[in-house]
Design a protein around this motif. Structure first.
Motif, PDB file in Angstrom:
ATOM      1  N   ILE A   3      -4.036   1.654  -8.767  1.00  0.00           N
ATOM      2  CA  ILE A   3      -3.486   3.488  -8.403  1.00  0.00           C
ATOM      3  C   ILE A   3      -4.462   3.709  -9.104  1.00  0.00           C
ATOM      4  O   ILE A   3      -5.156   4.268 -10.188  1.00  0.00           O
ATOM      5  N   VAL A   4      -4.636   5.205  -8.035  1.00  0.00           N
ATOM      6  CA  VAL A   4      -6.165   5.940  -8.326  1.00  0.00           C
ATOM      7  C   VAL A   4      -5.528   7.679  -8.011  1.00  0.00           C
ATOM      8  O   VAL A   4      -4.286   7.212  -7.005  1.00  0.00           O
ATOM      9  N   GLY A   5      -5.723   8.930  -8.859  1.00  0.00           N
ATOM     10  CA  GLY A   5      -5.492   9.441  -8.265  1.00  0.00           C
ATOM     11  C   GLY A   5      -6.803  10.303  -7.270  1.00  0.00           C
ATOM     12  O   GLY A   5      -7.913  10.025  -8.032  1.00  0.00           O
ATOM     13  N   LEU A   6      -6.495  10.821  -6.254  1.00  0.00           N
ATOM     14  CA  LEU A   6      -7.807  11.834  -5.338  1.00  0.00           C
ATOM     15  C   LEU A   6      -7.097  12.987  -4.849  1.00  0.00           C
ATOM     16  O   LEU A   6      -6.264  12.969  -5.298  1.00  0.00           O
ATOM     17  N   SER A   7      -8.416  13.587  -4.862  1.00  0.00           N
ATOM     18  CA  SER A   7      -8.209  14.320  -3.772  1.00  0.00           C
ATOM     19  C   SER A   7      -8.283  14.557  -2.178  1.00  0.00           C
ATOM     20  O   SER A   7     -10.197  13.969  -2.074  1.00  0.00           O
ATOM     21  N   PHE A   8      -7.453  14.874  -1.502  1.00  0.00           N
ATOM     22  CA  PHE A   8      -8.064  14.578  -0.334  1.00  0.00           C
ATOM     23  C   PHE A   8      -7.827  15.956   0.328  1.00  0.00           C
ATOM     24  O   PHE A   8      -7.131  16.243   0.158  1.00  0.00           O
ATOM     25  N   GLY A   9      -9.245  16.856   0.720  1.00  0.00           N
ATOM     26  CA  GLY A   9      -9.133  17.766   1.327  1.00  0.00           C
ATOM     27  C   GLY A   9      -8.478  19.038   0.694  1.00  0.00           C
ATOM     28  O   GLY A   9      -7.717  19.995   0.945  1.00  0.00           O
ATOM     29  N   HIS A  53     -16.678  10.949  -8.739  1.00  0.00           N
ATOM     30  CA  HIS A  53     -17.236  12.106  -9.652  1.00  0.00           C
ATOM     31  C   HIS A  53     -15.559  12.676  -9.310  1.00  0.00           C
ATOM     32  O   HIS A  53     -14.704  13.105 -10.554  1.00  0.00           O
ATOM     33  N   ARG A  54     -15.006  12.595  -8.416  1.00  0.00           N
ATOM     34  CA  ARG A  54     -12.863  12.779  -8.604  1.00  0.00           C
ATOM     35  C   ARG A  54     -12.586  12.253  -8.414  1.00  0.00           C
ATOM     36  O   ARG A  54     -11.942  11.596  -7.352  1.00  0.00           O
ATOM     37  N   PHE A  55     -12.133  11.186  -9.486  1.00  0.00           N
ATOM     38  CA  PHE A  55     -11.045  10.423  -9.438  1.00  0.00           C
ATOM     39  C   PHE A  55     -10.185  10.579 -10.863  1.00  0.00           C
ATOM     40  O   PHE A  55     -10.485  11.094 -11.935  1.00  0.00           O
ATOM     41  N   GLU A  70     -14.201   6.949  10.378  1.00  0.00           N
ATOM     42  CA  GLU A  70     -14.984   7.731   9.494  1.00  0.00           C
ATOM     43  C   GLU A  70     -15.296   7.503   7.834  1.00  0.00           C
ATOM     44  O   GLU A  70     -14.802   6.695   7.786  1.00  0.00           O
ATOM     45  N   GLN A  71     -15.664   7.602   7.486  1.00  0.00           N
ATOM     46  CA  GLN A  71     -16.526   7.808   6.184  1.00  0.00           C
ATOM     47  C   GLN A  71     -15.601   7.769   4.879  1.00  0.00           C
ATOM     48  O   GLN A  71     -14.084   8.312   6.099  1.00  0.00           O
ATOM     49  N   ALA A  72     -15.564   7.848   3.441  1.00  0.00           N
ATOM     50  CA  ALA A  72     -14.152   7.562   2.891  1.00  0.00           C
ATOM     51  C   ALA A  72     -14.050   9.002   2.918  1.00  0.00           C
ATOM     52  O   ALA A  72     -14.638  10.650   3.207  1.00  0.00           O
ATOM     53  N   GLU A  73     -12.435   9.643   3.099  1.00  0.00           N
ATOM     54  CA  GLU A  73     -11.625  10.496   2.708  1.00  0.00           C
ATOM     55  C   GLU A  73     -11.143  11.513   2.088  1.00  0.00           C
ATOM     56  O   GLU A  73     -11.225  12.795   2.583  1.00  0.00           O
ATOM     57  N   ASN A  74     -11.801  10.943   0.605  1.00  0.00           N
ATOM     58  CA  ASN A  74     -11.111  11.612  -0.331  1.00  0.00           C
ATOM     59  C   ASN A  74     -12.652  12.178  -0.189  1.00  0.00           C
ATOM     60  O   ASN A  74     -13.187  12.384  -0.140  1.00  0.00           O
ATOM     61  N   ASP A  75     -12.243  13.986  -1.501  1.00  0.00           N
ATOM     62  CA  ASP A  75     -13.646  14.662  -1.607  1.00  0.00           C
ATOM     63  C   ASP A  75     -14.419  14.192  -2.201  1.00  0.00           C
ATOM     64  O   ASP A  75     -14.429  13.072  -2.998  1.00  0.00           O
ATOM     65  N   ALA A  76     -15.821  14.417  -1.746  1.00  0.00           N
ATOM     66  CA  ALA A  76     -16.479  13.675  -2.779  1.00  0.00           C
ATOM     67  C   ALA A  76     -17.528  15.278  -3.438  1.00  0.00           C
ATOM     68  O   ALA A  76     -16.889  15.967  -3.639  1.00  0.00           O
ATOM     69  N   VAL A  86       0.865  -1.113  -0.356  1.00  0.00           N
ATOM     70  CA  VAL A  86      -0.105  -0.135   0.093  1.00  0.00           C
ATOM     71  C   VAL A  86       1.106   1.133   0.096  1.00  0.00           C
ATOM     72  O   VAL A  86       1.765   1.533   0.831  1.00  0.00           O
ATOM     73  N   SER A  87       0.328   2.072  -0.866  1.00  0.00           N
ATOM     74  CA  SER A  87       1.473   3.355  -1.345  1.00  0.00           C
ATOM     75  C   SER A  87       0.189   4.335  -0.838  1.00  0.00           C
ATOM     76  O   SER A  87      -0.276   4.914  -1.317  1.00  0.00           O
ATOM     77  N   ILE A  88       0.094   5.505   0.453  1.00  0.00           N
ATOM     78  CA  ILE A  88      -0.298   6.222   0.572  1.00  0.00           C
ATOM     79  C   ILE A  88      -0.204   7.511   1.113  1.00  0.00           C
ATOM     80  O   ILE A  88       1.242   7.383   1.538  1.00  0.00           O
ATOM     81  N   PRO A  89      -0.201   8.440   0.794  1.00  0.00           N
ATOM     82  CA  PRO A  89       0.259   9.797   1.513  1.00  0.00           C
ATOM     83  C   PRO A  89       0.300   9.546   3.107  1.00  0.00           C
ATOM     84  O   PRO A  89       0.608   9.353   3.699  1.00  0.00           O
TER      85      PRO A  89
END
Length: 165
Positions: A88-94, A75-77, A134-140, A55-58
């Motif tokens: 591997i996927v790009g996502l937005s966190f905060g 929507h945001r990936f 908590e629920q999913a952390e990437n931006d909804a 696993v590779s996450i920030p």
């Protein structure tokens, strides 16, 4: 009724079934990668073990979620790449873009609320049960409408294997 314990299997059925069910996740994500997007109202909640091998996450996410976290593929990936053993996927966190690399072996749950399809994995009976998180952390999405979930669980597959020692 017999008090005898059935013999321990020399065939690793639990591992075979886990691999087959995780292949479902890979195939679904692979179809999204090939088509370039999600069909209809489909979207995925994917919970994974953050400290599983590969696993590779920030770092800031690993510190915040030392055991497991849930991401949303909706929507945001971007840049979804599905390989044999991981995605591997790009996502937005905060509001901050990041790339996550998740081996399929690290996936604990997969849920598509649009059709109430879910898979839950329990790969190791010795592993402690997952903590509440908590629920999913990437931006909804800006205006996410969540369909009401059904309570019948008819499309939920839970696999829990116990190994006798």
């Amino acid at each position: 009724m017999s008090d005898e314990t059935p013999p321990e299997s020399l065939i690793p059925y639990d591992e075979i079934v886990q691999d087959a069910l995780r292949a479902v996740v890979g195939r679904v994500l692979g179809e999204v990668e090939q088509s370039g997007g999600l069909p209809g109202e489909h979207h995925f909640y994917i919970t994974f073990k953050t400290r599983a091998p590969g696993v590779s996450i920030p770092k800031h996410l690993l510190e915040r979620f030392p055991d497991e976290m849930t991401i949303v593929i909706q929507h945001r990936f971007w840049d979804l790449k599905v390989e044999e053993d991981d995605f591997i996927v790009g996502l937005s966190f905060g509001g901050v873009p990041a790339t996550v690399d998740v081996p399929f072996a690290a996936v604990a749950q997969f849920h598509d609320p649009a059709v109430e399809f879910a898979l839950t994995f329990h790969a190791n009976a010795d592993e402690a049960p997952g903590e509440e998180h908590e629920q999913a952390e990437n931006d909804a999405p800006e205006a996410a409408a969540t369909p009401e979930a059904k309570d019948d669980g008819s499309n939920v597959v839970s696999v829990d294997f116990t190994r006798k020692k």
